[in-house]
Design a protein around this motif. Sequence first.
Motif, short mmCIF file in Angstrom:
data_model
loop_
_atom_site.label_atom_id
_atom_site.label_comp_id
_atom_site.label_asym_id
_atom_site.label_seq_id
_atom_site.Cartn_x
_atom_site.Cartn_y
_atom_site.Cartn_z
N ASP A 159 30.71 48.99 20.28
CA ASP A 159 30.49 47.74 19.56
C ASP A 159 29.56 46.83 20.36
O ASP A 159 29.82 46.54 21.54
N LYS A 160 28.46 46.43 19.75
CA LYS A 160 27.45 45.58 20.37
C LYS A 160 26.83 46.23 21.61
O LYS A 160 26.26 45.54 22.46
N ALA A 161 26.95 47.55 21.71
CA ALA A 161 26.44 48.27 22.89
C ALA A 161 26.98 47.65 24.17
O ALA A 161 26.28 47.53 25.17
N SER A 162 28.26 47.27 24.12
CA SER A 162 28.87 46.60 25.27
C SER A 162 28.90 47.52 26.49
O SER A 162 29.25 48.69 26.41
N LEU A 163 28.53 46.94 27.63
CA LEU A 163 28.57 47.65 28.91
C LEU A 163 29.72 47.15 29.77
O LEU A 163 29.79 47.46 30.97
N ASP A 164 30.61 46.39 29.18
CA ASP A 164 31.73 45.79 29.90
C ASP A 164 32.89 46.78 29.95
O ASP A 164 33.76 46.78 29.07
N LEU A 165 32.92 47.61 30.97
CA LEU A 165 33.90 48.70 31.06
C LEU A 165 34.71 48.62 32.34
O LEU A 165 34.18 48.34 33.41
N PHE A 166 36.02 48.89 32.21
CA PHE A 166 36.92 49.01 33.34
C PHE A 166 37.89 50.14 33.07
O PHE A 166 38.21 50.43 31.93
N TRP A 167 38.37 50.77 34.11
CA TRP A 167 39.34 51.85 33.96
C TRP A 167 40.48 51.77 34.98
O TRP A 167 41.52 52.37 34.79
N LEU A 168 40.30 51.03 36.05
CA LEU A 168 41.33 50.91 37.08
C LEU A 168 42.42 49.94 36.64
O LEU A 168 42.13 48.93 36.00
N LYS A 169 43.65 50.22 37.02
CA LYS A 169 44.76 49.33 36.71
C LYS A 169 44.83 48.22 37.75
O LYS A 169 44.67 48.46 38.94
N ASP A 170 45.06 47.00 37.26
CA ASP A 170 45.21 45.86 38.17
C ASP A 170 46.60 45.91 38.79
O ASP A 170 47.59 45.59 38.15
N LYS A 171 46.67 46.33 40.05
CA LYS A 171 47.96 46.53 40.70
C LYS A 171 48.71 45.22 40.94
O LYS A 171 49.93 45.23 41.10
N SER A 172 48.00 44.12 40.98
CA SER A 172 48.67 42.84 41.22
C SER A 172 49.59 42.46 40.06
O SER A 172 50.48 41.63 40.21
N LEU A 173 49.36 43.09 38.88
CA LEU A 173 50.21 42.80 37.73
C LEU A 173 51.54 43.53 37.80
O LEU A 173 52.51 43.13 37.14
N THR A 174 51.59 44.60 38.59
CA THR A 174 52.82 45.39 38.66
C THR A 174 53.35 45.56 40.07
O THR A 174 54.51 45.92 40.26
N ASP A 175 52.52 45.31 41.07
CA ASP A 175 52.91 45.52 42.47
C ASP A 175 52.74 44.22 43.24
O ASP A 175 51.64 43.85 43.63
N LEU A 176 53.84 43.53 43.47
CA LEU A 176 53.78 42.25 44.18
C LEU A 176 53.30 42.41 45.61
O LEU A 176 52.73 41.48 46.19
N ASP A 177 53.49 43.59 46.19
CA ASP A 177 53.06 43.81 47.56
C ASP A 177 51.54 43.89 47.67
O ASP A 177 50.99 43.79 48.77
N ASN A 178 50.88 44.10 46.54
CA ASN A 178 49.43 44.23 46.55
C ASN A 178 48.72 42.89 46.33
O ASN A 178 47.50 42.84 46.31
N MET A 179 49.45 41.83 46.16
CA MET A 179 48.85 40.53 45.92
C MET A 179 48.17 40.02 47.19
O MET A 179 48.55 40.38 48.30
N PRO A 180 47.14 39.16 47.05
CA PRO A 180 46.47 38.62 48.22
C PRO A 180 47.42 37.79 49.07
O PRO A 180 48.47 37.34 48.60
N GLU A 181 47.02 37.55 50.31
CA GLU A 181 47.79 36.69 51.19
C GLU A 181 47.84 35.27 50.62
O GLU A 181 46.90 34.83 49.95
N PRO A 182 48.95 34.54 50.87
CA PRO A 182 49.07 33.17 50.34
C PRO A 182 47.88 32.29 50.71
O PRO A 182 47.42 31.48 49.90
N GLU A 183 47.37 32.45 51.96
CA GLU A 183 46.23 31.63 52.37
C GLU A 183 44.99 31.95 51.54
O GLU A 183 44.22 31.05 51.18
N ASP A 184 44.81 33.24 51.21
CA ASP A 184 43.66 33.63 50.39
C ASP A 184 43.81 33.09 48.97
O ASP A 184 42.83 32.64 48.36
N LEU A 185 45.03 33.16 48.44
CA LEU A 185 45.26 32.61 47.10
C LEU A 185 45.00 31.12 47.07
O LEU A 185 44.39 30.59 46.13
#
Length: 225
Positions: A159-185
């Motif tokens: 659709d619209k020749a979209s090049l907006d593609l992703f395939w990796l799962k965002d681990k921060s949505l399911t793995d709290l240990d993968n979230m950035p450090e509080p200082e980085d956030l």
Amino acid sequence: MDRSDQQRQEESAVALTVQHIRSMLKTTGRAAVVVPDNVLFEGGAGETVRRKLLQMTDLHTILRLPTGIFYAQGVKANVIFFDNRPAAKEPQTREVWYYDYRTNVHHTLKRKPLRHEDLAEFVQCYNHANRHERRETWSEETPDGRWRRYGGEELLARDKASLDLFWLKDKSLTDLDNMPEPEDLAEEIIENLEAGLESLRSVLAALRAPANERHSGGHVERGRF
């Protein structure tokens, strides 16, 4: 001119700038252009430019980057790589290689800036010496691979020749240990707030400008596409 109209004009201007760069290249010319996400999926001028790139150039690589690397914090950027080609009936892009250096990647401007070594895997995958011998790191057996290939005809059919593609799962949505450090956030939140304030100042300045200036249309800053 309201904010949405101005934004649409600026987005179209960015897409047309990419087309202008292509038109300036020799038939054997090459380009790497930094663009915001909307250039990969917006309709109108954006779709026209994408179809021309896929038809008239070898759009061989797209590097997806985290927010705040080339633009203000919160704006997602990409680098598109393409080689110009002589006019032909058949689409000149046979395949597009994506490197996703955004999903599950966290950088900040101060505490964790992007460094050359962060892109070492991309440089290796890119294989400048022989692009025709590239190898995907993604597969059904290795779903976390960041380097993946898509066919040119497949992209043109989207659709619209979209090049907006992703395939990796965002681990921060399911793995709290993968979230950035509080200082980085905290730093990322501050940078987002500062970027938001800057946008509000731009809107306020536009509202305070004389009527003839407000209706003169959007603009794109030099050096930023």
